[in-house]
Design an enzyme around this catalytic site. Structure first.
Site, PDB file in Angstrom:
ATOM      1  N   ARG A 238      52.772 -22.255  89.263  1.00  0.00           N
ATOM      2  CA  ARG A 238      54.168 -21.874  89.513  1.00  0.00           C
ATOM      3  C   ARG A 238      54.299 -20.909  90.699  1.00  0.00           C
ATOM      4  O   ARG A 238      55.113 -19.982  90.680  1.00  0.00           O
ATOM      5  CB  ARG A 238      54.793 -21.262  88.255  1.00  0.00           C
ATOM      6  CG  ARG A 238      54.846 -22.198  87.060  1.00  0.00           C
ATOM      7  CD  ARG A 238      55.721 -23.423  87.337  1.00  0.00           C
ATOM      8  NE  ARG A 238      55.743 -24.315  86.189  1.00  0.00           N
ATOM      9  CZ  ARG A 238      54.913 -25.347  86.029  1.00  0.00           C
ATOM     10  NH1 ARG A 238      54.015 -25.619  86.952  1.00  0.00           N
ATOM     11  NH2 ARG A 238      54.991 -26.109  84.962  1.00  0.00           N
TER      12      ARG A 238
ATOM     13  N   SER B  62      63.383 -23.391  82.193  1.00  0.00           N
ATOM     14  CA  SER B  62      62.398 -22.496  81.576  1.00  0.00           C
ATOM     15  C   SER B  62      62.558 -21.081  82.124  1.00  0.00           C
ATOM     16  O   SER B  62      62.529 -20.864  83.332  1.00  0.00           O
ATOM     17  CB  SER B  62      60.981 -23.002  81.856  1.00  0.00           C
ATOM     18  OG  SER B  62      60.756 -24.235  81.218  1.00  0.00           O
TER      19      SER B  62
ATOM     20  N   GLU C 270      60.273 -16.871  85.210  1.00  0.00           N
ATOM     21  CA  GLU C 270      60.154 -18.066  86.051  1.00  0.00           C
ATOM     22  C   GLU C 270      61.456 -18.284  86.807  1.00  0.00           C
ATOM     23  O   GLU C 270      61.453 -18.726  87.949  1.00  0.00           O
ATOM     24  CB  GLU C 270      59.822 -19.292  85.192  1.00  0.00           C
ATOM     25  CG  GLU C 270      59.576 -20.550  86.000  1.00  0.00           C
ATOM     26  CD  GLU C 270      58.941 -21.664  85.185  1.00  0.00           C
ATOM     27  OE1 GLU C 270      59.360 -22.819  85.364  1.00  0.00           O
ATOM     28  OE2 GLU C 270      58.033 -21.400  84.373  1.00  0.00           O
TER      29      GLU C 270
END
Length: 312
Positions: free
Chosen positions: A174, A223, A293
């Site tokens: 990520r 998310s 995130e």
């Protein structure tokens, strides 16, 4: 505002002062952009960046699916790439696609299906755009963006056009290590030839999984927290007793508790306070510090700042 507009270069795209960003984000919350710039194409973007005064802050937003804008809004210039200038998918060479940074992930998956290229079905379930996927190495179902990238094009804060190889993107979970001041404009991605019926089955499976396990019809940012090494964020949130937790108009999803939802006119403050409350409770119960995130941009309103982990 008049002073800022007078200092900005002439563009072929659009410059909008005090443009609401709430209606451009999936959360439908947050303050305005001081000035929103939507370039006509890469040349327009490069010329604008070349002439932009160095003291003017620049923020880039994509399709708004992974974004929380604070209620005080975003200072300086916010850049959002247009579909017309940056929203095309074009086959280039064997098994490769040139993809504009404003292309929605689902559109890329559909284009790859049309070309008989596998390896892109996971994008069918990601509610964002390719620019964001390149920046954060978006992934799902065991596949990540870095596995498809050949090269990435962009424009620097000084207006230079640059190209990065896969290795130069510095990908990790990520995350990409590319300079944060570069605006990605397009990329070349590579797939694997496969029967279209098999690709379609993979896409259908992705869609079915998302429908069954995520609050896809709610106002959400996707998310919320990254998965810590060896853990699932949603399990930590659930174990901390946060499933269904509500602050103002914001709520932790009952369906999937790594999702925050705007259920009743939530403000940016409601959503971020809820997120930090969840982080504080997870830290207290597990000793693990969850990382956001979702990207959070902009200023708090006066007197409404929120401390990370509520100051824990």
């Amino acid at each position: 505002m008049t002073n800022l507009l007078s200092r900005l270069p002439t563009v072929r795209g659009s410059l909008e002062p005090e443009r609401s960003l709430a209606d451009l984000t999936w959360f439908r919350a947050g303050g305005p952009a001081e000035v929103l710039f939507q370039p006509a194409d890469e040349a327009d973007l490069a010329a604008f960046m070349t002439g932009l005064p160095a003291d003017v802050p620049v923020t880039l937003v994509g399709l708004g699916s992974n974004l929380l804008v604070r209620d005080g809004g975003i200072r300086g210039v916010t850049i959002r790439l247009s579909q017309r200038g940056f929203g095309q998918v074009t086959p280039v060479g064997s098994n490769r696609l040139e993809v504009g940074a404003a292309v929605p992930d689902k559109k890329l998956a559909a284009a790859a299906l049309a070309e008989g290229l596998s390896g892109f079905a996971f994008y069918h379930g990601i509610p964002g755009g390719i620019g964001g996927a390149l920046r954060m190495n978006a992934g799902a179902h065991g596949v990540e963006t870095r596995q498809r990238v050949v090269e990435v094009r962009g424009v620097t804060r000084q207006g230079a056009r640059v190209t990065f190889s896969n290795a130069e993107m510095g990908y990790a979970y990520r995350h990409s290590g590319a300079p944060t001041d570069v605006v990605f404009t397009s990329c070349v991605l590579e797939g694997i030839p496969e029967d279209r019926d098999a690709i379609r089955r993979d896409m259908d499976a992705v869609a079915a999984h998302r429908e069954a396990s995520q609050p896809v019809r709610s106002r959400t940012g996707g998310s919320t927290f990254k998965n810590p090494d060896g853990h699932s964020a949603w399990k930590l949130v659930d174990a901390a007793g946060c499933r269904g937790l509500r602050i103002g108009g914001a709520e932790v999803s009952e369906m999937h508790c790594n999702f925050l939802i705007n259920v009743d006119g939530a403000t940016g403050h409601d959503l971020e306070l809820l997120g930090e409350t969840v982080r504080a409770r997870v830290l207290q119960t597990s000793g693990i510090r969850l990382e956001w995130e979702i990207k959070r941009f902009g200023d708090f309103l006066p007197g409404a700042a929120i401390e990370p982990f509520l100051g824990a």
